[in-house]
Design a protein around this motif. Structure first.
Motif, PDB file in Angstrom:
ATOM      1  N   VAL A 212      27.480  39.860  35.707  1.00 27.25           N
ATOM      2  CA  VAL A 212      27.619  38.494  35.214  1.00 27.25           C
ATOM      3  C   VAL A 212      29.084  38.256  34.878  1.00 27.25           C
ATOM      4  O   VAL A 212      29.683  38.997  34.094  1.00 27.25           O
ATOM      5  CB  VAL A 212      26.744  38.248  33.966  1.00 27.25           C
ATOM      6  N   GLY A 213      29.659  37.225  35.482  1.00 26.19           N
ATOM      7  CA  GLY A 213      31.060  36.911  35.216  1.00 26.19           C
ATOM      8  C   GLY A 213      31.459  35.636  35.920  1.00 26.19           C
ATOM      9  O   GLY A 213      30.835  35.230  36.908  1.00 26.19           O
ATOM     10  N   VAL A 214      32.494  34.993  35.410  1.00 28.91           N
ATOM     11  CA  VAL A 214      32.966  33.743  36.001  1.00 28.91           C
ATOM     12  C   VAL A 214      33.574  34.038  37.374  1.00 28.91           C
ATOM     13  O   VAL A 214      33.919  35.183  37.681  1.00 28.91           O
ATOM     14  CB  VAL A 214      34.002  33.057  35.085  1.00 28.91           C
ATOM     15  N   PRO A 215      33.724  33.025  38.233  1.00 25.44           N
ATOM     16  CA  PRO A 215      34.323  33.251  39.545  1.00 25.44           C
ATOM     17  C   PRO A 215      35.756  33.779  39.442  1.00 25.44           C
ATOM     18  O   PRO A 215      36.485  33.473  38.500  1.00 25.44           O
ATOM     19  CB  PRO A 215      34.296  31.854  40.179  1.00 25.44           C
ATOM     20  N   GLY A 216      36.121  34.588  40.433  1.00 23.36           N
ATOM     21  CA  GLY A 216      37.491  35.057  40.524  1.00 23.36           C
ATOM     22  C   GLY A 216      37.777  36.367  39.836  1.00 23.36           C
ATOM     23  O   GLY A 216      38.945  36.770  39.728  1.00 23.36           O
ATOM     24  N   LEU A 217      36.738  37.087  39.377  1.00 20.52           N
ATOM     25  CA  LEU A 217      36.958  38.353  38.691  1.00 20.52           C
ATOM     26  C   LEU A 217      36.732  39.558  39.605  1.00 20.52           C
ATOM     27  O   LEU A 217      36.550  40.677  39.137  1.00 20.52           O
ATOM     28  CB  LEU A 217      36.046  38.457  37.462  1.00 20.52           C
ATOM     29  N   ALA A 218      36.736  39.334  40.906  1.00 18.79           N
ATOM     30  CA  ALA A 218      36.656  40.401  41.919  1.00 18.79           C
ATOM     31  C   ALA A 218      35.320  41.141  41.907  1.00 18.79           C
ATOM     32  O   ALA A 218      35.274  42.341  42.199  1.00 18.79           O
ATOM     33  CB  ALA A 218      37.812  41.389  41.750  1.00 18.79           C
ATOM     34  N   LYS A 219      34.249  40.428  41.595  1.00 18.69           N
ATOM     35  CA  LYS A 219      32.931  41.074  41.599  1.00 18.69           C
ATOM     36  C   LYS A 219      32.577  41.563  43.002  1.00 18.69           C
ATOM     37  O   LYS A 219      32.147  42.698  43.187  1.00 18.69           O
ATOM     38  CB  LYS A 219      31.867  40.100  41.077  1.00 18.69           C
ATOM     39  N   THR A 220      32.754  40.696  43.988  1.00 16.99           N
ATOM     40  CA  THR A 220      32.420  41.069  45.363  1.00 16.99           C
ATOM     41  C   THR A 220      33.293  42.204  45.849  1.00 16.99           C
ATOM     42  O   THR A 220      32.813  43.172  46.456  1.00 16.99           O
ATOM     43  CB  THR A 220      32.564  39.854  46.292  1.00 16.99           C
ATOM     44  N   LEU A 221      34.593  42.126  45.590  1.00 18.01           N
ATOM     45  CA  LEU A 221      35.522  43.185  46.011  1.00 18.01           C
ATOM     46  C   LEU A 221      35.149  44.515  45.371  1.00 18.01           C
ATOM     47  O   LEU A 221      35.198  45.572  46.012  1.00 18.01           O
ATOM     48  CB  LEU A 221      36.950  42.793  45.647  1.00 18.01           C
ATOM     49  N   MET A 222      34.759  44.479  44.103  1.00 16.51           N
ATOM     50  CA  MET A 222      34.399  45.694  43.388  1.00 16.51           C
ATOM     51  C   MET A 222      33.184  46.367  44.031  1.00 16.51           C
ATOM     52  O   MET A 222      33.156  47.583  44.218  1.00 16.51           O
ATOM     53  CB  MET A 222      34.118  45.361  41.927  1.00 16.51           C
ATOM     54  N   VAL A 223      32.188  45.564  44.384  1.00 15.65           N
ATOM     55  CA  VAL A 223      30.970  46.111  44.974  1.00 15.65           C
ATOM     56  C   VAL A 223      31.245  46.634  46.379  1.00 15.65           C
ATOM     57  O   VAL A 223      30.765  47.715  46.765  1.00 15.65           O
ATOM     58  CB  VAL A 223      29.860  45.048  44.992  1.00 15.65           C
ATOM     59  N   LYS A 224      32.040  45.907  47.162  1.00 12.91           N
ATOM     60  CA  LYS A 224      32.391  46.375  48.504  1.00 12.91           C
ATOM     61  C   LYS A 224      33.185  47.673  48.439  1.00 12.91           C
ATOM     62  O   LYS A 224      32.995  48.579  49.261  1.00 12.91           O
ATOM     63  CB  LYS A 224      33.191  45.303  49.241  1.00 12.91           C
ATOM     64  N   ALA A 225      34.077  47.769  47.458  1.00 12.94           N
ATOM     65  CA  ALA A 225      34.859  48.998  47.296  1.00 12.94           C
ATOM     66  C   ALA A 225      33.958  50.168  46.921  1.00 12.94           C
ATOM     67  O   ALA A 225      34.165  51.303  47.374  1.00 12.94           O
ATOM     68  CB  ALA A 225      35.940  48.790  46.242  1.00 12.94           C
ATOM     69  N   LEU A 226      32.941  49.900  46.082  1.00 11.04           N
ATOM     70  CA  LEU A 226      31.999  50.952  45.692  1.00 11.04           C
ATOM     71  C   LEU A 226      31.249  51.469  46.920  1.00 11.04           C
ATOM     72  O   LEU A 226      31.101  52.688  47.104  1.00 11.04           O
ATOM     73  CB  LEU A 226      31.018  50.401  44.657  1.00 11.04           C
ATOM     74  N   ALA A 227      30.772  50.568  47.775  1.00 11.73           N
ATOM     75  CA  ALA A 227      30.062  50.974  48.989  1.00 11.73           C
ATOM     76  C   ALA A 227      30.977  51.757  49.917  1.00 11.73           C
ATOM     77  O   ALA A 227      30.563  52.759  50.521  1.00 11.73           O
ATOM     78  CB  ALA A 227      29.513  49.738  49.708  1.00 11.73           C
ATOM     79  N   SER A 228      32.230  51.338  50.033  1.00 14.82           N
ATOM     80  CA  SER A 228      33.188  52.032  50.891  1.00 14.82           C
ATOM     81  C   SER A 228      33.481  53.433  50.362  1.00 14.82           C
ATOM     82  O   SER A 228      33.582  54.396  51.132  1.00 14.82           O
ATOM     83  CB  SER A 228      34.483  51.222  50.991  1.00 14.82           C
ATOM     84  N   THR A 229      33.599  53.561  49.043  1.00 10.62           N
ATOM     85  CA  THR A 229      33.883  54.865  48.440  1.00 10.62           C
ATOM     86  C   THR A 229      32.752  55.855  48.673  1.00 10.62           C
ATOM     87  O   THR A 229      32.977  57.045  48.886  1.00 10.62           O
ATOM     88  CB  THR A 229      34.120  54.698  46.922  1.00 10.62           C
ATOM     89  N   PHE A 230      31.493  55.352  48.642  1.00 12.07           N
ATOM     90  CA  PHE A 230      30.338  56.212  48.875  1.00 12.07           C
ATOM     91  C   PHE A 230      30.013  56.352  50.363  1.00 12.07           C
ATOM     92  O   PHE A 230      29.070  57.059  50.717  1.00 12.07           O
ATOM     93  CB  PHE A 230      29.113  55.658  48.147  1.00 12.07           C
ATOM     94  N   ASP A 231      30.755  55.647  51.221  1.00  9.62           N
ATOM     95  CA  ASP A 231      30.496  55.649  52.666  1.00  9.62           C
ATOM     96  C   ASP A 231      29.081  55.156  52.962  1.00  9.62           C
ATOM     97  O   ASP A 231      28.352  55.717  53.776  1.00  9.62           O
ATOM     98  CB  ASP A 231      30.708  57.056  53.251  1.00  9.62           C
ATOM     99  N   TRP A 232      28.703  54.070  52.275  1.00 12.68           N
ATOM    100  CA  TRP A 232      27.384  53.494  52.433  1.00 12.68           C
ATOM    101  C   TRP A 232      27.417  52.289  53.376  1.00 12.68           C
ATOM    102  O   TRP A 232      28.441  51.616  53.509  1.00 12.68           O
ATOM    103  CB  TRP A 232      26.855  53.005  51.078  1.00 12.68           C
ATOM    104  N   LYS A 233      26.257  52.025  53.956  1.00 10.91           N
ATOM    105  CA  LYS A 233      26.098  50.784  54.698  1.00 10.91           C
ATOM    106  C   LYS A 233      25.984  49.649  53.685  1.00 10.91           C
ATOM    107  O   LYS A 233      25.149  49.689  52.789  1.00 10.91           O
ATOM    108  CB  LYS A 233      24.841  50.831  55.577  1.00 10.91           C
ATOM    109  N   PHE A 234      26.839  48.636  53.851  1.00 12.05           N
ATOM    110  CA  PHE A 234      26.924  47.548  52.879  1.00 12.05           C
ATOM    111  C   PHE A 234      26.429  46.251  53.502  1.00 12.05           C
ATOM    112  O   PHE A 234      26.658  45.973  54.680  1.00 12.05           O
ATOM    113  CB  PHE A 234      28.371  47.386  52.416  1.00 12.05           C
ATOM    114  N   SER A 235      25.750  45.448  52.684  1.00 12.58           N
ATOM    115  CA  SER A 235      25.257  44.151  53.144  1.00 12.58           C
ATOM    116  C   SER A 235      25.399  43.137  52.018  1.00 12.58           C
ATOM    117  O   SER A 235      25.094  43.448  50.860  1.00 12.58           O
ATOM    118  CB  SER A 235      23.795  44.253  53.580  1.00 12.58           C
ATOM    119  N   ARG A 236      25.872  41.963  52.367  1.00  8.12           N
ATOM    120  CA  ARG A 236      26.019  40.899  51.373  1.00  8.12           C
ATOM    121  C   ARG A 236      25.112  39.732  51.742  1.00  8.12           C
ATOM    122  O   ARG A 236      25.123  39.251  52.875  1.00  8.12           O
ATOM    123  CB  ARG A 236      27.470  40.411  51.315  1.00  8.12           C
TER     124      ARG A 236
END
Length: 330
Positions: free
Chosen positions: A51-75
């Motif tokens: 939960v957070g206002v727009p522009g706080l990099a929520k999407t980037l944070m989640v994509k980075a987490l998936a990349s770090t774990f080498d997971w298949k990511f879907s938005r």
């Protein structure tokens, strides 16, 4: 598991988590607490609500987490016209078999991933929410009477905008209860915001490389789940959740005055599981009551509903949880 082996395993766990944090900080500035809470959810195979206002990099944070774990990511961008089949997938009339009869072919939807970002999840209609709930609760989807299992690991990280409520649908309590944590992201500090501006002025930063593979992740998750739970820690979590229920004899007058309903048994379970991960992240072999207290706010925040009197008196859910923690220690 002997103490010596446990210490070796914990040391390895801490080292791997440190490399994960370093990978995430290649693209995420600050947000240390948010990252640790997300790691707690990921390392226990649990879902999280951001939960957070727009522009706080929520999407980037989640994509980075998936990349770090080498997971298949879907938005998935949740909108009022999103249909269940847009999430789960659908069946199409496929090629004919050898006997010249038609056959139905299943086309998997975006929920078939290791990490699903459900963006602005509260904008979808209840029918679509129920399809997402089955995936989160059962780790499977049902299409055309056929059940399809989702790949392990599978977690959902959903986002909500706290300031724009027009055109949204409240999440059902059953679905809210499936999220281990409600994680609230705050604005960055001035020096952090300056670093964000400098990092992004030349474009979107590249996602980090994988810090570990699937097998390594499953080993870390299994280690978290194998951590023993002292009886006093389980008792403390049960007391905390039980005291949040107005009808419970353990509830204080404060709770009876300000809470409509409290946390259920899944709250107690998630408190203990999150405390186990929190202890390991701190390099300890078993959780204590202090670990329960450290994760209580994000674990219980969405499981406790305050009433109109609390709103009128300016009592927030956080105030209630702080009261529960104080009285549970007395």
């Amino acid at each position: 598991m002997t103490a010596e082996i446990a210490e070796d395993q914990v040391g390895e766990f801490v080292g791997r988590v440190r490399s994960i944090r370093e990978s995430l900080h290649q693209v995420v500035v600050g947000q240390d607490e948010t990252i640790d809470l997300l790691l707690t959810c990921a390392l226990t195979g649990s879902h999280a609500l951001l939960v957070g206002v727009p522009g706080l990099a929520k999407t980037l944070m989640v994509k980075a987490l998936a990349s770090t774990f080498d997971w298949k990511f879907s938005r998935i961008q949740f909108t009022p016209d999103l249909m269940p089949s847009d999430i789960t997938g659908y069946e199409l009339l496929g090629k004919r078999n050898n006997d010249d009869s038609p056959t139905m072919t299943f086309r998997p939807g975006p929920v078939f991933a290791n990490l699903v970002l459900a963006d602005e999840i509260n904008r979808a209609a209840p029918k679509t929410q129920s399809a997402m709930l089955e995936a989160m609760a059962e780790k499977q989807v049902t299409v055309g009477g056929q059940t399809y299992s989702l790949e392990d690991p599978f977690i959902t990280i959903a986002t909500q905008n706290p300031i724009e409520q027009e055109g949204t649908y409240p999440l059902p309590e059953a679905q809210l209860d499936r999220f281990m944590m409600e994680i609230r992201i705050e604005y960055p500090q001035p020096d952090q915001e300056e670093e964000i501006v400098m990092k992004t002025a030349g474009g979107v930063p590249a996602l980090p490389d994988a810090a570990l593979d699937r097998e390594m992740f499953l080993q870390l998750r299994d280690l978290v789940l194998a951590v023993p739970v002292p009886r006093n820690v389980a008792k403390f979590s049960v007391l905390l959740c039980g005291s949040s229920r107005p009808q419970d004899p353990r509830a204080s007058q404060f709770v009876k005055d300000y809470i409509s309903w409290g946390a259920g048994p899944r709250g107690s379970q998630n408190l203990v599981i999150a405390a186990k991960a929190h202890a390991l992240l701190k390099g300890r072999t078993a959780p204590t009551e202090s670990d329960i207290m450290a994760v209580a706010l994000p674990v219980l925040r969405h499981r406790i509903c305050i009433n109109h009197r609390a709103v009128g008196d300016g009592v927030s859910t956080q105030d209630v949880i702080e009261h529960l923690l104080k009285t549970a220690q007395e």
